[in-house]
Structures are given as C-alpha cells and as structure tokens.
Design a protein around this motif. Structure first.
Motif, short mmCIF file in Angstrom:
data_model
loop_
_atom_site.label_atom_id
_atom_site.label_comp_id
_atom_site.label_asym_id
_atom_site.label_seq_id
_atom_site.Cartn_x
_atom_site.Cartn_y
_atom_site.Cartn_z
N GLN A 66 35.15 74.37 1.35
CA GLN A 66 34.03 74.62 2.28
C GLN A 66 34.42 75.62 3.37
N ALA A 67 35.62 75.51 3.90
CA ALA A 67 36.05 76.41 4.97
C ALA A 67 36.12 77.86 4.47
N GLU A 68 36.63 78.05 3.27
CA GLU A 68 36.69 79.41 2.72
C GLU A 68 35.29 79.97 2.53
N GLU A 69 34.41 79.14 2.01
CA GLU A 69 33.03 79.56 1.80
C GLU A 69 32.36 79.93 3.13
N THR A 70 32.68 79.18 4.17
CA THR A 70 32.10 79.42 5.50
C THR A 70 32.62 80.71 6.12
#
Length: 106
Positions: A66-70
């Motif tokens: 999720q952090a990478e996607e964000t």
C-alpha cells in the motif's frame, strides 16, 4: 466561460477551434519564463513516465504494498525532475523560446 470545476473552456463546444478568451499567463522576467518552461517539461516527463509504472506489482516479496502504491506518483514526479534537470528532452528550450516570443521578452 468556465466548466463546473472552474477551469477555462479552451475549445468551442461545436468545434475544436480555440475560443478567443484563451489567455496566456503573463510572465514578468526571463527567469520566471525559464521556471515555467522547466515546470512544463517536468510535468510532461512525469506524464510520459506514468504508464511505465502502471502495471508493476506492489505485492510481496519485493513490492512495498500500500505504501508503494501511495507514494509511487511522488517518485515518478521526482524521476521526471531528475531527468529534466540532467538535460531533459529539449521541451523546456522550445517552450521558453515560445514564451519569450509571445511575451515580447526576447
């Protein structure tokens, strides 16, 4: 005339001709024109880089989830700035010349 989002309407509804009320923002110095041209190239490069990252998986074991996607859009913007700062692809030079011509700052 503006759309519901407050953006200026640049094309007539019946044709694809630009409307006469389209205005080019005024720059007051060559330095400001250079900044605008550089920002345009940054934005252009970021938009060209986005599809390269669109289908990359962010799942384990090597993805950031999720952090990478964000944060991926921010990383792409920084890649674009880095490319542009290192010489870019020449768009900023063309845009600068056109801004200077249109604003009479040559």
């Amino acid at each position: 005339m503006a759309d519901p989002l407050g953006l200026p309407q640049i094309f007539d509804a019946q044709t694809t001709r630009p409307t006469p009320d389209l205005r080019i923002p005024k720059v007051s110095s060559r330095e400001e024109a250079e900044r605008v041209a550089q920002e345009f190239e940054d934005l252009f490069l970021a938009e060209m880089l986005r599809p390269m990252f669109a289908n990359l998986s962010t799942e384990a074991p090597f993805g950031g989830g999720q952090a990478e996607e964000t944060f991926r859009p921010l990383l792409i913007d920084e890649y674009a700035k880095s490319i542009s700062t290192a010489g870019g692809i020449g768009i900023a030079d063309s845009i600068l010349a056109e801004i200077l011509r249109l604003q009479g700052l040559e």
